[in-house]
Design a protein around this motif. Sequence first.
Motif, short mmCIF file in Angstrom:
data_model
loop_
_atom_site.label_atom_id
_atom_site.label_comp_id
_atom_site.label_asym_id
_atom_site.label_seq_id
_atom_site.Cartn_x
_atom_site.Cartn_y
_atom_site.Cartn_z
N SER A 17 4.37 16.57 2.77
CA SER A 17 4.51 17.46 1.62
C SER A 17 3.78 16.91 0.39
N LEU A 18 3.72 15.59 0.29
CA LEU A 18 3.08 14.97 -0.87
C LEU A 18 1.57 15.23 -0.91
N ILE A 19 0.93 15.24 0.26
CA ILE A 19 -0.54 15.34 0.25
C ILE A 19 -1.05 16.71 0.68
N GLU A 20 -0.15 17.64 0.98
CA GLU A 20 -0.58 18.96 1.42
C GLU A 20 -1.51 19.61 0.39
N GLY A 21 -2.67 20.04 0.84
CA GLY A 21 -3.62 20.73 -0.04
C GLY A 21 -4.40 19.79 -0.94
N GLU A 22 -4.10 18.51 -0.86
CA GLU A 22 -4.77 17.52 -1.73
C GLU A 22 -6.04 17.04 -1.04
N LYS A 23 -7.11 16.90 -1.77
CA LYS A 23 -8.38 16.49 -1.15
C LYS A 23 -8.90 15.15 -1.68
N ASN A 24 -8.24 14.64 -2.71
CA ASN A 24 -8.70 13.40 -3.33
C ASN A 24 -8.15 12.19 -2.57
N ILE A 25 -9.03 11.55 -1.79
CA ILE A 25 -8.59 10.47 -0.90
C ILE A 25 -7.99 9.29 -1.67
N VAL A 26 -8.53 8.99 -2.84
CA VAL A 26 -7.98 7.85 -3.61
C VAL A 26 -6.53 8.14 -4.02
N GLY A 27 -6.30 9.34 -4.53
CA GLY A 27 -4.94 9.72 -4.92
C GLY A 27 -3.99 9.74 -3.74
N ILE A 28 -4.46 10.30 -2.63
CA ILE A 28 -3.64 10.38 -1.42
C ILE A 28 -3.25 8.98 -0.95
N GLU A 29 -4.22 8.08 -0.88
CA GLU A 29 -3.95 6.73 -0.39
C GLU A 29 -3.07 5.95 -1.38
N ALA A 30 -3.27 6.19 -2.65
CA ALA A 30 -2.42 5.52 -3.65
C ALA A 30 -0.97 5.97 -3.47
N ASN A 31 -0.76 7.26 -3.29
CA ASN A 31 0.61 7.75 -3.13
C ASN A 31 1.23 7.33 -1.81
N ILE A 32 0.44 7.29 -0.73
CA ILE A 32 1.00 6.86 0.55
C ILE A 32 1.36 5.37 0.48
N SER A 33 0.53 4.56 -0.17
CA SER A 33 0.86 3.13 -0.34
C SER A 33 2.19 2.99 -1.08
N ALA A 34 2.34 3.74 -2.16
CA ALA A 34 3.57 3.66 -2.96
C ALA A 34 4.78 4.10 -2.15
N LEU A 35 4.60 5.19 -1.41
CA LEU A 35 5.70 5.74 -0.62
C LEU A 35 6.15 4.76 0.47
N LEU A 36 5.18 4.15 1.16
CA LEU A 36 5.54 3.22 2.24
C LEU A 36 6.17 1.93 1.70
N LYS A 37 5.64 1.46 0.57
CA LYS A 37 6.21 0.23 -0.03
C LYS A 37 7.64 0.48 -0.47
N GLU A 38 7.88 1.69 -0.98
CA GLU A 38 9.24 2.03 -1.42
C GLU A 38 10.17 2.24 -0.22
N ALA A 39 9.61 2.74 0.89
CA ALA A 39 10.42 2.99 2.08
C ALA A 39 10.90 1.67 2.70
N PHE A 40 10.02 0.64 2.66
CA PHE A 40 10.35 -0.66 3.27
C PHE A 40 10.06 -1.79 2.29
N PRO A 41 10.82 -1.85 1.19
CA PRO A 41 10.48 -2.83 0.13
C PRO A 41 10.57 -4.28 0.58
N GLU A 42 11.45 -4.58 1.50
CA GLU A 42 11.60 -5.97 1.94
C GLU A 42 10.59 -6.33 3.03
N ARG A 43 10.44 -5.42 3.99
CA ARG A 43 9.62 -5.71 5.17
C ARG A 43 8.12 -5.68 4.86
N PHE A 44 7.71 -4.80 3.92
CA PHE A 44 6.28 -4.65 3.62
C PHE A 44 5.93 -5.44 2.36
#
Length: 157
Positions: A17-44
Amino acid sequence: MQNKKEIYALAVKQVQSLIEGEKNIVGIEANISALLKEAFPERFWWVGFYMVHEGKLQLGPFQGPVACYSIGKGKGVCGTAWAEAKTVIVDDVETFPGHIACSSLSRSEIVVPIFSKHSNDVVGVIDIDSKDLAAFDETDQTYLERIASIITETVDL
Ligand code: SME
């Protein structure tokens, strides 16, 4: 307390849902990095992207300590995942020949290739480091490969 699969299942939905319709790869990757780090703050410890540019993997958006800028094909864990066009899981980075140590605290690592929409070419990788040994398994591989394929479907790489 959610288990790993539940956390990933939710993260995949959030990525969609976060990247749907989004075409800017830098923004997409920045948000996915943030999302994954927040999902697993200790392990990652380090979560981010290297993208193929001018014949090398070049540092993209990430969360975590500063990292090296470029990695050649076949070099380190990232360059190996690129050269072999498959996910590489390293339980102990000290035993991986040619491992590139960006952070001396990293102990294990998973690198997942991102493929082009138009060919079997690898256009970049998702790289995740942990401060724990053997932090990554097939569950990480399955869900991170799903996230990589969502990126492939969304962006014209
Ligand atoms: N360890 C990686 C280099 C990138 S950092 O982990 C952020 C490798 O060996 O390719």
